[in-house]
Design a protein around this motif. Structure first.
Motif, mmCIF file in Angstrom:
data_model
loop_
_atom_site.group_PDB
_atom_site.id
_atom_site.type_symbol
_atom_site.label_atom_id
_atom_site.label_comp_id
_atom_site.label_asym_id
_atom_site.label_seq_id
_atom_site.Cartn_x
_atom_site.Cartn_y
_atom_site.Cartn_z
ATOM 1 N N ILE A 61 2.045 10.769 -13.409
ATOM 2 C CA ILE A 61 0.665 11.024 -12.982
ATOM 3 C C ILE A 61 0.676 12.217 -12.017
ATOM 4 N N PRO A 62 -0.468 12.869 -11.816
ATOM 5 C CA PRO A 62 -0.505 13.981 -10.858
ATOM 6 C C PRO A 62 -0.117 13.513 -9.455
ATOM 7 N N ARG A 63 0.628 14.337 -8.741
ATOM 8 C CA ARG A 63 1.147 13.974 -7.417
ATOM 9 C C ARG A 63 0.052 13.688 -6.395
ATOM 10 N N TRP A 64 -1.089 14.365 -6.490
ATOM 11 C CA TRP A 64 -2.136 14.205 -5.488
ATOM 12 C C TRP A 64 -2.722 12.793 -5.485
ATOM 13 N N VAL A 65 -2.623 12.070 -6.599
ATOM 14 C CA VAL A 65 -3.224 10.737 -6.690
ATOM 15 C C VAL A 65 -2.577 9.769 -5.705
ATOM 16 N N ASN A 66 -1.273 9.907 -5.489
ATOM 17 C CA ASN A 66 -0.567 8.984 -4.592
ATOM 18 C C ASN A 66 0.039 9.705 -3.386
ATOM 19 N N ARG A 67 -0.474 10.875 -3.071
ATOM 20 C CA ARG A 67 0.081 11.679 -1.975
ATOM 21 C C ARG A 67 0.022 10.955 -0.638
ATOM 22 N N LEU B 282 0.809 -1.216 0.000
ATOM 23 C CA LEU B 282 0.000 0.000 0.000
ATOM 24 C C LEU B 282 0.843 1.267 0.000
ATOM 25 N N ILE B 283 1.993 1.241 0.648
ATOM 26 C CA ILE B 283 2.823 2.433 0.787
ATOM 27 C C ILE B 283 3.889 2.533 -0.309
ATOM 28 N N THR B 284 4.548 1.421 -0.642
ATOM 29 C CA THR B 284 5.712 1.502 -1.527
ATOM 30 C C THR B 284 5.512 0.971 -2.945
ATOM 31 N N LYS B 285 4.471 0.166 -3.184
ATOM 32 C CA LYS B 285 4.265 -0.409 -4.526
ATOM 33 C C LYS B 285 2.789 -0.720 -4.724
ATOM 34 N N ASN B 286 2.022 0.325 -4.989
ATOM 35 C CA ASN B 286 0.579 0.161 -5.143
ATOM 36 C C ASN B 286 0.154 0.435 -6.585
ATOM 37 N N CYS B 287 -1.139 0.458 -6.829
ATOM 38 C CA CYS B 287 -1.665 0.663 -8.178
ATOM 39 C C CYS B 287 -1.232 2.001 -8.759
ATOM 40 N N ASN B 288 -1.099 3.016 -7.924
ATOM 41 C CA ASN B 288 -0.695 4.338 -8.403
ATOM 42 C C ASN B 288 0.775 4.358 -8.817
ATOM 43 N N HIS B 289 1.622 3.604 -8.115
ATOM 44 C CA HIS B 289 3.020 3.474 -8.524
ATOM 45 C C HIS B 289 3.093 2.816 -9.908
ATOM 46 N N PHE B 290 2.297 1.756 -10.095
ATOM 47 C CA PHE B 290 2.256 1.092 -11.394
ATOM 48 C C PHE B 290 1.820 2.071 -12.491
ATOM 49 N N CYS B 291 0.751 2.820 -12.235
ATOM 50 C CA CYS B 291 0.243 3.762 -13.235
ATOM 51 C C CYS B 291 1.274 4.835 -13.565
ATOM 52 N N ASN B 292 1.996 5.291 -12.563
ATOM 53 C CA ASN B 292 3.033 6.284 -12.807
ATOM 54 C C ASN B 292 4.124 5.707 -13.721
ATOM 55 N N ASP B 293 4.577 4.478 -13.431
ATOM 56 C CA ASP B 293 5.586 3.834 -14.273
ATOM 57 C C ASP B 293 5.077 3.648 -15.702
ATOM 58 N N ALA B 294 3.831 3.178 -15.839
ATOM 59 C CA ALA B 294 3.257 2.951 -17.166
ATOM 60 C C ALA B 294 3.127 4.268 -17.938
ATOM 61 N N CYS B 295 2.661 5.323 -17.282
ATOM 62 C CA CYS B 295 2.509 6.621 -17.949
ATOM 63 C C CYS B 295 3.863 7.198 -18.360
ATOM 64 N N LEU B 296 4.874 7.040 -17.516
ATOM 65 C CA LEU B 296 6.213 7.521 -17.869
ATOM 66 C C LEU B 296 6.736 6.809 -19.116
ATOM 67 N N ARG B 297 6.478 5.516 -19.202
ATOM 68 C CA ARG B 297 6.960 4.757 -20.356
ATOM 69 C C ARG B 297 6.137 5.030 -21.610
ATOM 70 N N LEU B 298 4.858 5.328 -21.442
ATOM 71 C CA LEU B 298 3.998 5.596 -22.596
ATOM 72 C C LEU B 298 4.100 7.036 -23.093
ATOM 73 N N THR B 299 4.217 8.000 -22.172
ATOM 74 C CA THR B 299 4.129 9.414 -22.547
ATOM 75 C C THR B 299 5.303 10.255 -22.075
ATOM 76 N N ALA B 300 6.156 9.699 -21.237
ATOM 77 C CA ALA B 300 7.252 10.429 -20.588
ATOM 78 C C ALA B 300 6.737 11.476 -19.610
ATOM 79 N N LYS B 301 5.487 11.318 -19.162
ATOM 80 C CA LYS B 301 4.902 12.239 -18.181
ATOM 81 C C LYS B 301 4.379 11.439 -16.987
#
Length: 198
Positions: free
Chosen positions: A130-136, A109-128
């Motif tokens: 996810i918004p910080r508030w989603v996993n704050r 929940l803290i170190t490797k959750n769905c939002n971490h995955f989405c951030n990695d996927a978005c970085l690889r797909l778009t180089a951008k």
């Protein structure tokens, strides 16, 4: 005479990549306005949503389904992250590569959750990112780890049991629509589908 050279803005792709954000708790209705909340997220590309969940096996925790329809969560909003030129097969190959890292038994929940995955996927797909508030809340939890209950770090927000049954929080009728597939890579991981692959 000096010539002013205008730099062209580089196109980042033709296929939109969205982050679909879901509420995990009704408290988010209030917490959202303070920049807090507990959220689940999925990456939508080519009309498929990819997300990450927990289970007890060393196989992938990545699953795919209908955009904005993740069972057990309340859809909040969709955010355009950027664009990609990857086709559907290339996106699935990328998810197969991520599947090696995002196994169900490594969810945290803290170190490797769905939002971490989405951030990695978005970085690889778009180089951008996810918004910080989603996993704050996870970032706050990382710094306040000593204050949190011991079981919280291992809490599995959403479990899917590929080999033994249906997901907690899912209705039984969804099981008939679930299927699995092995990514085209040499990995033996499986992606859990919420709809059959045609």
């Amino acid at each position: 005479m000096f010539r002013r050279v205008l730099s062209e803005k580089r196109k980042t792709g033709s296929v939109p990549v969205y982050l679909n954000v879901y509420d995990l708790t009704p408290i988010n209705g209030y917490a959202y306005w303070f920049g807090l909340g507990v959220y689940h997220s999925g990456v939508q590309v080519h009309e498929v949503e990819y997300a990450f969940g927990a289970h007890d096996f060393p196989t992938t925790g990545i699953f795919e389904g209908e955009p904005k329809q993740c069972p057990g969560f309340t859809f909040r909003k969709s955010i355009l992250i950027g664009r990609t030129d990857l086709g559907p097969k290339e996106v699935r190959a990328l998810m197969g590569k991520l599947a090696e890292e995002y196994t169900g038994n490594t969810y945290n929940l803290i170190t490797k959750n769905c939002n971490h995955f989405c951030n990695d996927a978005c970085l690889r797909l778009t180089a951008k990112p996810i918004p910080r508030w989603v996993n704050r809340l996870a970032r706050i939890g990382l710094f306040c780890n000593c204050v949190l209950p011991a079981g919280l770090n291992k809490m599995k927000v959403w479990r899917h049991k590929a080999e033994v049954g249906i997901c907690e929080g899912e209705k039984k009728n969804l099981r008939s629509h679930s299927s699995r597939f092995v990514p085209s890579s040499s990995s033996s991981s499986i992606l859990i589908q919420r709809r059959p692959v045609l």
